[in-house]
Design an enzyme around this catalytic site. Structure first.
Site, short mmCIF file in Angstrom:
data_model
loop_
_atom_site.label_atom_id
_atom_site.label_comp_id
_atom_site.label_asym_id
_atom_site.label_seq_id
_atom_site.Cartn_x
_atom_site.Cartn_y
_atom_site.Cartn_z
N ARG A 1 39.30 21.44 -8.45
CA ARG A 1 38.69 20.42 -9.20
C ARG A 1 37.67 20.09 -9.42
O ARG A 1 36.46 21.12 -8.73
CB ARG A 1 38.25 19.25 -7.35
CG ARG A 1 39.87 18.78 -7.33
CD ARG A 1 40.07 18.09 -5.90
NE ARG A 1 39.89 17.08 -5.99
CZ ARG A 1 39.69 15.57 -5.21
NH1 ARG A 1 39.68 16.14 -3.80
NH2 ARG A 1 38.90 14.36 -5.14
N GLN B 1 32.46 10.61 -9.16
CA GLN B 1 31.83 10.97 -7.98
C GLN B 1 30.57 12.23 -8.98
O GLN B 1 29.66 12.16 -7.51
CB GLN B 1 32.98 11.85 -7.43
CG GLN B 1 33.28 11.04 -6.74
CD GLN B 1 34.55 12.12 -5.39
OE1 GLN B 1 34.05 13.12 -5.10
NE2 GLN B 1 35.10 11.10 -5.24
N ASP C 1 42.06 5.04 -8.18
CA ASP C 1 43.03 5.19 -6.89
C ASP C 1 44.25 4.10 -6.20
O ASP C 1 45.67 4.37 -6.20
CB ASP C 1 42.22 5.29 -5.65
CG ASP C 1 41.63 6.35 -5.63
OD1 ASP C 1 42.14 6.86 -5.86
OD2 ASP C 1 40.57 6.73 -5.12
N ASN D 1 41.87 10.89 -14.99
CA ASN D 1 41.29 11.00 -13.61
C ASN D 1 42.52 11.04 -12.38
O ASN D 1 41.78 11.71 -11.98
CB ASN D 1 39.54 10.54 -13.44
CG ASN D 1 40.03 9.43 -12.61
OD1 ASN D 1 40.94 8.07 -12.26
ND2 ASN D 1 38.86 8.62 -12.21
N ARG E 1 48.01 13.60 -10.58
CA ARG E 1 48.98 12.78 -9.81
C ARG E 1 49.87 11.83 -10.78
O ARG E 1 50.50 11.75 -10.48
CB ARG E 1 47.60 11.39 -9.03
CG ARG E 1 47.27 11.84 -8.22
CD ARG E 1 46.15 10.57 -7.33
NE ARG E 1 45.63 10.76 -6.31
CZ ARG E 1 44.67 10.42 -5.57
NH1 ARG E 1 43.60 9.56 -6.21
NH2 ARG E 1 44.28 10.80 -3.80
N ARG F 1 47.82 9.44 -0.55
CA ARG F 1 48.33 8.16 -1.76
C ARG F 1 49.60 8.72 -2.37
O ARG F 1 50.29 7.42 -2.08
CB ARG F 1 47.37 8.64 -2.77
CG ARG F 1 45.98 7.86 -2.52
CD ARG F 1 44.77 6.86 -3.15
NE ARG F 1 43.82 6.99 -2.54
CZ ARG F 1 43.32 5.92 -1.67
NH1 ARG F 1 44.43 5.67 -0.86
NH2 ARG F 1 41.96 6.05 -0.98
#
EC number: 2.5.1.19
Length: 432
Positions: free
Chosen positions: A127, A175, A316, A339, A347, A391
């Protein structure tokens, strides 16, 4: 491998009180630790990511006491930069909300110079953190990569942040900016932060600014292009800080209500500081009946139709729309979600792969996903891989609202944000 099979659900109905927000919990703990005074943090989330932050703070010499149910934490602030014995290593699992803010906070000037290593699970080492480190170095920080350039693990010396003009890339993750903003008031000089590129996930920056204000620090925000923070400040404890319920976690229950019943979530409402509350507006646009209160949001079944929307502001919660889309009339396109690729897993690829397993027709783009609806009788029973991503597991529980069961592999991965998710989901589920 452990797995759970959810039998088809005929209706969902009831009320769920949300656990505390992950993003707010870890920000609150860090701000309380840096602040002057003692802070009682309530409705704290009890999950893996929070535990990693708490363990790190303890290793950095922060004293705190945790209630038996781990939802109340009383933190004694250190009133400035952390101090630690040289040679410390902190393991942060896969918690981006701990890794990024701590990377910045640990650069602040301590009373004696020391080095600390931040590391985590294998996925954490994939990441990116380069945009944050580049910005910190411009402010005079000493940060070294120990394995791959641009990724954790990193070695940090607490030689200080000088302030000045700093440019930061905002296009991958908010972030990085959150981390820099939270450290900036404790820098030695004023900092002017300029955003390069398009700032993603802006509502998460609003959370950061609102919480910094709660801890006594104001930031000048010039249209999300430049942020000016005075240096040499102190955070001041608000004495008590209530963590809102997790709006991202609310999305699964609200979507279930919109698809097949009526669900009320408490712990967030119309005045929530979390951008993911706006997920309810997407459900409303799809045709669900939404009711807003000060401390609740309710979603009731409506005739759902597909939408074509930019969901960069709710990355999210947008994942939940991907599974809900199967129950709508007409195709759904979720746009501007590059992202997704740098989260707990990639994802976009994961979502497309698993949706196809249940019979869906899906197009995966570089930064979008296009999903065709599926008649209730045409869902296929599949084993859903979760990629150690909380998730993914929660999103795919919604497949049980069809006429077909769904099997979720490694269901315990929800421990990252919501250890009791499947128990709570079951409580609302009715079967004929």
């Amino acid at each position: 491998m452990e797995k759970i099979t959810l039998a088809p659900i005929s209706r969902v109905e009831g009320e769920i009180n949300l656990p505390g927000s992950k993003s707010l919990s870890n920000r609150a703990l860090l701000l309380a630790a840096l602040a002057k005074g003692t802070t009682k943090v309530t409705n704290l989330l009890d999950s893996d990511d929070i535990r990693h932050m708490l363990n790190a703070l303890k290793a950095l010499g922060v004293n705190y006491s945790l209630s038996e149910d781990k939802t109340v934490c009383t933190v004694e602030g250190v009133g400035g930069a952390f101090n630690w014995k040289n040679g410390l290593a902190l393991f942060l699992g896969n918690a981006g909300t701990a890794m990024r803010p701590l990377t910045a906070a640990l650069c602040l000037k301590g009373s004696s110079e020391a080095e600390v290593v931040l590391t985590g699970e294998p996925r954490m080492k994939e990441r990116p953190i380069k945009h944050l480190v580049d910005a910190l170095r411009q402010a005079g920080a000493s940060v070294q990569y120990l394995e791959n350039e641009g990724y954790p693990p990193v070695a940090i010396r607490n030689s200080g942040l000088k302030g000045g003009k700093v440019q930061i890339d905002g296009s991958i993750s908010s972030q990085f900016l959150t981390a820099l903003l939270m450290a900036a008031p404790l820098a030695e000089g004023d900092m002017e932060i300029e955003i390069i590129g398009e700032l993603v996930s802006k509502p998460y920056i609003d959370i950061t600014l609102a919480m910094m204000k709660d801890f006594g620090v104001k930031v000048e925000n010039r249209n999300y292009q430049t942020f000016v923070v005075k240096g040499n400040q102190s955070y001041l404890s608000p004495e008590k800080y209530l963590v809102e319920g997790d709006a991202s976690s609310a999305s699964y229950f609200l979507a279930a209500g919109a698809i097949k019943g009526k669900v009320k979530v408490t712990g967030i409402g119309k005045n929530s500081i979390q951008g993911d509350r706006l997920f309810a507006n997407v459900l409303e646009a799809m045709g669900a009946k939404i009711t807003w209160g000060d401390d609740f949001i309710q979603a009731e079944q409506g005739k759902l139709k597909g939408v074509d929307m930019d969901m960069n502001h709710i990355p999210d919660a947008a994942m939940t729309i991907a599974t809900a889309a199967l129950f709508a009339e007409g195709e759904t396109v979720i746009r501007n979600i590059y992202n997704w690729r740098v989260k707990e897993t990639d994802r976009l690829t994961a979502m497309a792969t698993e949706l196809r397993k249940v019979g869906a027709t899906v197009e995966e783009g570089e930064d979008f996903i296009r999903i065709q609806p599926l008649p209730l009788t045409q869902f296929q029973h599949a084993e859903i891989a979760t990629y150690n991503d909380h998730r993914m597991a929660m999103c795919f529980s919604l497949i049980a609202l069809s006429d077909t069961p769904v099997t979720i592999l490694d269901p315990k991965c929800t421990a990252k944000t919501f250890p009791t998710y499947f128990t709570e989901f079951e409580k609302l589920s009715e079967r004929t």
